[in-house]
Design an enzyme around this catalytic site. Structure first.
Site, PDB file in Angstrom:
ATOM      1  N   GLY A  19      -4.337  -8.516 -11.027  1.00 17.01           N
ATOM      2  CA  GLY A  19      -4.037  -8.510  -9.591  1.00 17.01           C
ATOM      3  C   GLY A  19      -5.331  -8.403  -8.792  1.00 17.01           C
ATOM      4  N   GLY A 120      -8.772  -5.352 -14.225  1.00 13.41           N
ATOM      5  CA  GLY A 120      -8.161  -4.053 -14.473  1.00 13.41           C
ATOM      6  C   GLY A 120      -7.912  -3.839 -15.950  1.00 13.41           C
ATOM      7  CB  THR A 143      -7.291  -1.105 -10.524  1.00 13.07           C
ATOM      8  OG1 THR A 143      -5.954  -0.757 -10.165  1.00 13.07           O
ATOM      9  CG2 THR A 143      -8.019   0.173 -10.907  1.00 13.07           C
ATOM     10  CG  ASP A 145      -2.673   0.230  -9.508  1.00 14.01           C
ATOM     11  OD1 ASP A 145      -2.266   0.117  -8.341  1.00 14.01           O
ATOM     12  OD2 ASP A 145      -2.365  -0.553 -10.428  1.00 14.01           O
ATOM     13  CG  MET A 187       1.688  -1.591  -4.676  1.00 13.88           C
ATOM     14  SD  MET A 187       0.634  -3.055  -4.737  1.00 13.88           S
ATOM     15  CE  MET A 187       1.861  -4.357  -4.691  1.00 13.88           C
ATOM     16  CD  GLU A 240       3.949  -0.102  -7.808  1.00 12.58           C
ATOM     17  OE1 GLU A 240       4.531  -1.038  -7.224  1.00 12.58           O
ATOM     18  OE2 GLU A 240       2.873  -0.257  -8.429  1.00 12.58           O
ATOM     19  NE  ARG A 283      16.776   2.985  10.333  1.00 12.60           N
ATOM     20  CZ  ARG A 283      17.944   3.610  10.495  1.00 12.60           C
ATOM     21  NH1 ARG A 283      18.417   4.395   9.530  1.00 12.60           N
ATOM     22  NH2 ARG A 283      18.632   3.468  11.611  1.00 12.60           N
ATOM     23  CG  HIS A 289       1.644  -7.887  -2.967  1.00 12.18           C
ATOM     24  ND1 HIS A 289       2.970  -7.693  -3.247  1.00 12.18           N
ATOM     25  CD2 HIS A 289       1.044  -8.150  -4.151  1.00 12.18           C
ATOM     26  CE1 HIS A 289       3.173  -7.845  -4.546  1.00 12.18           C
ATOM     27  NE2 HIS A 289       2.020  -8.126  -5.116  1.00 12.18           N
ATOM     28  NE  ARG A 292      -2.706  -7.080  -5.413  1.00 16.83           N
ATOM     29  CZ  ARG A 292      -1.865  -7.593  -6.331  1.00 16.83           C
ATOM     30  NH1 ARG A 292      -1.143  -6.783  -7.072  1.00 16.83           N
ATOM     31  NH2 ARG A 292      -1.789  -8.878  -6.502  1.00 16.83           N
TER      32      ARG A 292
HETATM   33  O1  F6P Z   1      -2.222  -3.167 -10.362  1.00 14.10           O
HETATM   34  C1  F6P Z   1      -2.220  -3.482  -9.013  1.00 14.10           C
HETATM   35  C2  F6P Z   1      -0.814  -3.692  -8.519  1.00 14.10           C
HETATM   36  O2  F6P Z   1      -0.876  -3.996  -7.134  1.00 14.10           O
HETATM   37  C3  F6P Z   1       0.142  -2.538  -8.779  1.00 14.10           C
HETATM   38  O3  F6P Z   1      -0.066  -1.473  -7.900  1.00 14.10           O
HETATM   39  C4  F6P Z   1       1.469  -3.241  -8.665  1.00 14.10           C
HETATM   40  O4  F6P Z   1       2.479  -2.575  -9.395  1.00 14.10           O
HETATM   41  C5  F6P Z   1       1.179  -4.580  -9.262  1.00 14.10           C
HETATM   42  O5  F6P Z   1      -0.211  -4.789  -9.167  1.00 14.10           O
HETATM   43  C6  F6P Z   1       1.902  -5.713  -8.606  1.00 14.10           C
HETATM   44  O6  F6P Z   1       1.599  -6.862  -9.308  1.00 14.10           O
HETATM   45  P1  F6P Z   1       1.968  -8.326  -8.802  1.00 14.10           P
HETATM   46  O7  F6P Z   1       1.076  -8.648  -7.649  1.00 14.10           O
HETATM   47  O8  F6P Z   1       1.684  -9.178  -9.984  1.00 14.10           O
HETATM   48  O9  F6P Z   1       3.410  -8.298  -8.398  1.00 14.10           O
END
Ligand code: F6P
Length: 365
Positions: A19, A120, A143, A145, A187, A240, A283, A289, A292
């Site tokens: 990712g 990662g 990453t 994460d 995430m 998550e 709510r 994403h 990211r």
């Molecule tokens: O490892 C980074 C990450 O954004 C995680 O936090 C998330 O679970 C995963 O990638 C999502 O992956 P994708 O973009 O392939 O759905």
């Protein structure tokens, strides 16, 4: 692997896998500039190791190609997040090949001396396999994460935490206005680093992380106590990968060939359950994403630039099979074999967890 003399480093490849994370372009830029300034040519490999397999996915990178990308999110090389690529043979216009054999063969055919593999846990594990098969390489950990062992930090994490904190700040005002519970799903895969750091920075009342299975009755008690002293709204940050006591993490899709499982749904389930238990309007928001995307923070740009420079330095020293790691105040090389197959979890006795508890934050336990 022990350092070995590499007096004739002439051409290296660089790739990004897994990712994306803000700061990938900053690493690419640093690798290209640092290599160029020592007379080493760089081949940019698109879409992770596919760049070695398909000839049209490799292109020379010069300082001119990387000018202006420091502040850009994503990766100019593209990336793929595909699980275990060794499991299936690959087919190209030239025929069908064993994945690993083809990568090694094409590494030689391109006239490469070494690789910089930015990725990662998955990409670093694949890189380790190729290091064992004789490709001289250095890994760069990436990453959002923050779950890679052997390094205190990875670029991308600070940007993700900053974004999530800003979102929590915004949700505070609307939660307060409506006296609601707002559940924010962030995430982090199987770790709670983003949830913990953004939760503390954003002043969340409840932080639910995979390392501490939660009990929603405990969370409801915390929310009721806040109502009693007059707060009347609450912010819950849930990772998550968080799971209820005795339960499993919530998935949107299970693992299948070439694809890892996809987490999701934790925030929605938590929100529905809390509404039932507390009787308060609730709510939920999934940041997904957005965490990211966008431009990397100054911290991530600096770390990514340092990682790229260090990767080239290690290659020039002939130090292969290693990952660049942040051990403040230094950058060091750690053997890839000490990193792969492991996950850096939030330590439950860490200062940040203890401080949050001391301030009354509930972890649902
Ligand atoms: O490892 C980074 C990450 O954004 C995680 O936090 C998330 O679970 C995963 O990638 C999502 O992956 P994708 O973009 O392939 O759905």
């Amino acid at each position: 692997m022990a350092p070995r003399l590499m007096p004739t480093l002439k051409k290296i490849g660089v790739l990004t896998g897994g990712g994306d994370a803000p700061g990938l372009n900053a690493v690419i830029r640093a690798v290209v500039k640092a290599a160029h300034n020592t007379g080493v040519a760089v081949l940019g490999l698109e879409d992770s190791f596919d760049g070695l397999i398909y000839p049209d996915k490799a292109r020379p990178l010069t300082p001119r190609d990387v000018t202006g990308i420091l502040r850009r999110g994503g990766t100019i090389l593209g990336t793929v997040n595909r699980g275990n690529p060794f499991a299936v043979p690959i087919t190209t216009p030239e025929g069908t090949f064993d994945y690993a054999e083809r990568v090694v063969e094409m590494f030689r055919a391109h006239g490469l001396d070494a690789l910089v593999c930015i990725g990662g846990d998955g990409t670093l594990a694949i890189s380790y396999e190729f290091a064992r098969r004789g490709i001289p390489l250095v890994g760069v950990p990436k990453t959002i994460d923050n779950d890679i062992v052997g390094t205190t930090s990875c670029f991308g994490f600070d940007t993700a935490v900053s974004f999530a904190t800003d979102a929590i700040d915004r949700l505070h005002t609307t939660a307060e206005a409506h006296r609601r519970i707002l559940v924010v799903e962030v995430m982090g895969r199987y770790t709670g680093w983003i949830a913990l750091h953004s939760g503390v920075a954003g002043g969340a009342d409840v932080i639910l992380i995979p390392e501490i299975p939660y009990d929603l009755d405990k969370v409801s008690e915390c929310i009721a106590a806040r109502d009693q002293w007059g707060a009347r709204f609450s912010i819950v940050v849930i990772a998550e990968g968080a799971k209820p006591k005795g339960g499993q993490a919530s998935l949107v899709e299970g693992a299948r060939e070439g694809h890892v499982e996809r987490l999701g749904g934790a925030g929605m389930t938590c929100s529905k359950e809390l509404e039932k238990r507390t009787g308060k309007e609730t709510r939920h928001v999934v940041l997904g994403h957005l965490q990211r995307g966008g431009t990397p923070t100054a911290f991530d740009r600096t770390l990514a630039t340092r990682f790229g420079g260090k990767a080239v330095e290690l290659l020039l020293q002939g130090h292969f099979g290693a990952m660049v790691a942040n051990h403040p105040p230094d950058l060091v090389a750690v053997p890839l074999q000490d990193v792969v197959g492991k996950t850096k979890l939030v330590p439950l006795d860490s200062d940040l967890v203890r401080t949050a508890r001391a301030l009354g934050v509930s972890f649902g336990d």
